[in-house]
Design an enzyme around this catalytic site. Structure first.
Site, PDB file in Angstrom:
ATOM      1  N   TYR A  60       0.822  -1.213   0.000  1.00 43.32           N
ATOM      2  CA  TYR A  60       0.000   0.000   0.000  1.00 43.32           C
ATOM      3  C   TYR A  60       0.861   1.271   0.000  1.00 43.32           C
ATOM      4  CZ  TYR A  60      -4.103  -2.909   1.045  1.00 43.32           C
ATOM      5  OH  TYR A  60      -5.108  -3.852   1.009  1.00 43.32           O
ATOM      6  N   PRO A 216     -16.278  -2.807   0.868  1.00 42.64           N
ATOM      7  CA  PRO A 216     -17.711  -2.997   1.129  1.00 42.64           C
ATOM      8  C   PRO A 216     -18.589  -1.939   0.467  1.00 42.64           C
ATOM      9  CG  PRO A 216     -16.608  -2.076   3.049  1.00 42.64           C
ATOM     10  CD  PRO A 216     -15.528  -2.459   2.088  1.00 42.64           C
ATOM     11  N   LEU A 217     -17.969  -0.813   0.038  1.00 49.73           N
ATOM     12  CA  LEU A 217     -18.739   0.215  -0.678  1.00 49.73           C
ATOM     13  C   LEU A 217     -18.425   0.192  -2.175  1.00 49.73           C
ATOM     14  CD1 LEU A 217     -18.432   3.244   1.802  1.00 49.73           C
ATOM     15  CD2 LEU A 217     -20.302   1.590   1.588  1.00 49.73           C
ATOM     16  N   GLY A 220     -16.661   3.180  -3.166  1.00 50.40           N
ATOM     17  CA  GLY A 220     -17.381   4.451  -2.992  1.00 50.40           C
ATOM     18  C   GLY A 220     -18.697   4.486  -3.763  1.00 50.40           C
ATOM     19  N   LEU A 221     -18.867   3.542  -4.698  1.00 46.19           N
ATOM     20  CA  LEU A 221     -20.088   3.541  -5.525  1.00 46.19           C
ATOM     21  C   LEU A 221     -21.343   3.460  -4.663  1.00 46.19           C
ATOM     22  CD1 LEU A 221     -20.660   3.273  -8.737  1.00 46.19           C
ATOM     23  CD2 LEU A 221     -21.487   1.026  -8.099  1.00 46.19           C
ATOM     24  N   LEU A 222     -21.274   2.687  -3.570  1.00 42.32           N
ATOM     25  CA  LEU A 222     -22.465   2.483  -2.749  1.00 42.32           C
ATOM     26  C   LEU A 222     -22.681   3.609  -1.724  1.00 42.32           C
ATOM     27  CD1 LEU A 222     -22.170  -1.396  -2.272  1.00 42.32           C
ATOM     28  CD2 LEU A 222     -23.676  -0.142  -3.819  1.00 42.32           C
ATOM     29  N   LYS A 225     -22.923   8.782  -4.076  1.00 43.39           N
ATOM     30  CA  LYS A 225     -22.525  10.072  -4.670  1.00 43.39           C
ATOM     31  C   LYS A 225     -22.330  10.002  -6.184  1.00 43.39           C
ATOM     32  CE  LYS A 225     -17.758   9.462  -3.092  1.00 43.39           C
ATOM     33  NZ  LYS A 225     -16.812   9.884  -2.077  1.00 43.39           N
TER      34      LYS A 225
HETATM   35  N1  LIG Z   1      -7.005  -7.815   0.101  1.00 40.90           N
HETATM   36  C1  LIG Z   1      -7.206  -7.050  -0.942  1.00 40.90           C
HETATM   37  O1  LIG Z   1      -6.893  -7.408  -2.086  1.00 40.90           O
HETATM   38  C2  LIG Z   1      -7.788  -5.688  -0.746  1.00 40.90           C
HETATM   39  C3  LIG Z   1      -8.180  -4.938  -1.867  1.00 40.90           C
HETATM   40  C4  LIG Z   1      -8.734  -3.684  -1.658  1.00 40.90           C
HETATM   41  C5  LIG Z   1      -8.881  -3.200  -0.363  1.00 40.90           C
HETATM   42  N2  LIG Z   1      -8.463  -3.944   0.712  1.00 40.90           N
HETATM   43  C6  LIG Z   1      -8.588  -3.420   2.101  1.00 40.90           C
HETATM   44  O2  LIG Z   1      -9.914  -2.972   2.301  1.00 40.90           O
HETATM   45  C7  LIG Z   1      -9.913  -1.603   2.693  1.00 40.90           C
HETATM   46  C8  LIG Z   1     -11.153  -0.934   2.220  1.00 40.90           C
HETATM   47  O3  LIG Z   1     -11.227  -0.985   0.797  1.00 40.90           O
HETATM   48  P1  LIG Z   1     -11.884   0.201   0.003  1.00 40.90           P
HETATM   49  O4  LIG Z   1     -11.208   1.477   0.368  1.00 40.90           O
HETATM   50  O5  LIG Z   1     -11.928  -0.191  -1.429  1.00 40.90           O
HETATM   51  O6  LIG Z   1     -13.350   0.188   0.664  1.00 40.90           O
HETATM   52  P2  LIG Z   1     -14.717   0.849   0.211  1.00 40.90           P
HETATM   53  O7  LIG Z   1     -15.517   0.961   1.464  1.00 40.90           O
HETATM   54  O8  LIG Z   1     -15.321   0.112  -0.902  1.00 40.90           O
HETATM   55  O9  LIG Z   1     -14.330   2.298  -0.324  1.00 40.90           O
HETATM   56  C9  LIG Z   1     -13.876   3.274   0.570  1.00 40.90           C
HETATM   57  C10 LIG Z   1     -13.877   4.618  -0.139  1.00 40.90           C
HETATM   58  O10 LIG Z   1     -15.241   5.008  -0.401  1.00 40.90           O
HETATM   59  C11 LIG Z   1     -15.379   6.418  -0.173  1.00 40.90           C
HETATM   60  N3  LIG Z   1     -16.255   6.571   1.005  1.00 40.90           N
HETATM   61  C12 LIG Z   1     -16.184   5.900   2.188  1.00 40.90           C
HETATM   62  N4  LIG Z   1     -17.174   6.274   3.018  1.00 40.90           N
HETATM   63  C13 LIG Z   1     -17.885   7.197   2.372  1.00 40.90           C
HETATM   64  C14 LIG Z   1     -19.023   7.962   2.727  1.00 40.90           C
HETATM   65  N5  LIG Z   1     -19.603   7.821   3.918  1.00 40.90           N
HETATM   66  N6  LIG Z   1     -19.511   8.838   1.825  1.00 40.90           N
HETATM   67  C15 LIG Z   1     -18.926   8.986   0.598  1.00 40.90           C
HETATM   68  N7  LIG Z   1     -17.826   8.292   0.204  1.00 40.90           N
HETATM   69  C16 LIG Z   1     -17.304   7.395   1.078  1.00 40.90           C
HETATM   70  C17 LIG Z   1     -13.963   6.935   0.130  1.00 40.90           C
HETATM   71  O11 LIG Z   1     -13.293   7.214  -1.101  1.00 40.90           O
HETATM   72  P3  LIG Z   1     -13.432   8.617  -1.885  1.00 40.90           P
HETATM   73  O12 LIG Z   1     -13.458   9.706  -0.869  1.00 40.90           O
HETATM   74  O13 LIG Z   1     -12.235   8.632  -2.780  1.00 40.90           O
HETATM   75  O14 LIG Z   1     -14.704   8.513  -2.641  1.00 40.90           O
HETATM   76  C18 LIG Z   1     -13.292   5.716   0.722  1.00 40.90           C
HETATM   77  O15 LIG Z   1     -11.890   5.756   0.638  1.00 40.90           O
HETATM   78  C19 LIG Z   1      -8.588  -1.048   2.138  1.00 40.90           C
HETATM   79  O16 LIG Z   1      -8.139   0.103   2.787  1.00 40.90           O
HETATM   80  C20 LIG Z   1      -7.679  -2.223   2.381  1.00 40.90           C
HETATM   81  O17 LIG Z   1      -7.259  -2.249   3.740  1.00 40.90           O
HETATM   82  C21 LIG Z   1      -7.939  -5.178   0.535  1.00 40.90           C
END
Ligand SMILES: NC(=O)c1ccc[n+]([C@@H]2O[C@H](COP(=O)([O-])OP(=O)(O)OC[C@H]3O[C@@H](n4cnc5c(N)ncnc54)[C@H](OP(=O)(O)O)[C@@H]3O)[C@@H](O)[C@H]2O)c1
Length: 365
Positions: A60, A216-217, A220-222, A225
């Site tokens: 990362y 889980p989002l 950010g799609l879920l 916005k």
């Molecule tokens: N093992 C693997 O291969 C793998 C792969 C991916 C991730 N991960 C782990 O999983 C974690 C989470 O993944 P992810 O960041 O993809 O999770 P996610 O929950 O799908 O996306 C998080 C992003 O969504 C947006 N967001 C979050 N809350 C929000 C809200 N309340 N309102 C509006 N936008 C919001 C933010 O990005 P913006 O502000 O840019 O919109 C945030 O960085 C990573 O940090 C990592 O530790 C593991």
């Protein structure tokens, strides 16, 4: 505190909060992350509101995420209060060395030492294989990880992004040789990505490993916005827009199924008066065999909202509405495991998963 319930991870005594903190956004190297100051505020907020499970990877932000976490833990003096997971596999060697990536004994040992240095600690609570490398025999992987457990450098083992047959073979080896088994499968799981329901929920339940759900989002799609046609959204601030600009993976998210899911999610969120992001996180956290959901945030307002996403229940009929909207096409051979086909094998028998939350549920306060 927003979080006052913890689950034991897989068949271990390790208690983890139902939300883990994702730190892929710690550092600006990937173009859509936080400064150190912003990251520290998010880190502190998460811990101060009941979270105890922090997820990172050697990869990362080119090591910056691990560096930041090491500094933050040192400053708070709380290393032992944190369940720390990090990962290995992707090539992190200086010269892209052929052995500088992958799951070989040589690379696991090299990269672990580097992670320990950046994290300023002498042990990792959960050490996770990040991706199947298609080369290393599972025997070598499990023997190496078990040795590291014996040496006290890592405490527990996780697998991420591997075929279920490979993970299943690893668990069988662990059982046969009394190795430390896999306690967590870290996999993408959200309303828009439900493929792990084919194999991993059952595998986890059968072999006592909890699911750690990533994205889980859906990145950010879920959160609600984005509107159909992600490319055109100049007024939206968010990673998906940024990734699209750089020709990334996101166009695969811009499809009719996903927008139908976003629409149903919007309706449910209006009905129960909760933010869309919270409803989406709650949906994943309450699915079978989910031990912990890894939440990501780039802004304080996001972490503040997201940490409250377990404070309410989604009524059963609305949960069903979300399940129906996010149903996916079942492909062969999984078509054979559906009720219609199974009733031709064992008539009138209902099979089902164990109820969710069957781990030891630990409450505080
Ligand atoms: N093992 C693997 O291969 C793998 C792969 C991916 C991730 N991960 C782990 O999983 C974690 C989470 O993944 P992810 O960041 O993809 O999770 P996610 O929950 O799908 O996306 C998080 C992003 O969504 C947006 N967001 C979050 N809350 C929000 C809200 N309340 N309102 C509006 N936008 C919001 C933010 O990005 P913006 O502000 O840019 O919109 C945030 O960085 C990573 O940090 C990592 O530790 C593991």
């Amino acid at each position: 505190m927003s979080i006052d319930r913890y689950y034991t991870l897989g068949k271990t005594g390790l208690k983890v909060s139902r939300f883990a903190l994702g730190t892929m956004t710690f550092g600006k190297e990937w173009g859509w992350g936080n400064t150190k100051e912003e990251a520290q505020k998010i880190f502190d907020y998460y811990l101060d509101h009941g979270g105890n499970f922090v997820d990172t990877a050697d990869l990362y932000t080119g090591g910056t995420s691990e560096e930041f976490i090491g500094d933050f833990m040192k400053e708070r003096g709380n290393r032992d209060e944190i369940v720390l997971s990090t990962k290995f596999t992707f090539n992190t060697s200086k010269n892209n060395d052929v052995n500088g990536g992958g799951n070989s004994r040589k690379n696991i040992r090299r990269t672990l030492e580097e992670s320990l240095k950046r994290l300023k600690t002498d042990y990792i609570d959960l050490y996770i294989l990040h991706c199947w490398d298609q080369l290393t025999p599972v025997e070598e992987v499990m023997r190496t990880l078990n040795d590291l457990v014996t040496e006290g450098k890592i405490h527990h083992i996780g697998f991420s992004n591997v075929p279920a047959w490979y993970a299943s073979r690893a668990q069988a080896l662990a059982e046969a040789h009394n190795y430390e088994p896999i306690s967590a499968f870290q996999l993408e799981y959200s309303m828009i990505q439900r493929e792990i329901e084919n194999e991993y929920i059952d595998l986890g339940q059968y072999t006592n490993a909890g699911i750690m759900a990533w994205s889980p989002l859906g990145g950010g799609l879920l959160s609600g916005k984005y509107k159909p046609g992600i490319d055109d959204q100049d007024d939206v601030e968010g990673r998906l827009k940024h990734i699209t600009d750089n020709g990334g993976e996101v166009s695969s998210k811009d499809n009719e199924r996903n927008w139908n899911i976003v629409k149903a999610l919007h309706e449910v969120s209006e009905e129960i008066n909760q933010p869309m992001a919270s409803v989406a996180l709650n949906w994943t956290a309450n699915k079978n065999n989910v031990a912990s959901v890894i939440i990501g945030a780039t802004k304080m307002s996001q972490i503040e909202g997201n940490m409250k996403a377990l404070d309410f229940d989604i009524p059963a009929e609305l949960m069903k509405k979300l399940d129906d909207a996010s149903e996916r096409e079942i492909k062969y051979p999984y078509t054979f495991f559906q009720p219609e086909m199974q009733s031709r094998i064992t008539p009138n028998v209902k099979t089902g998963h164990k109820p969710p939350n069957y781990w030891k549920d630990v409450r505080v306060g």
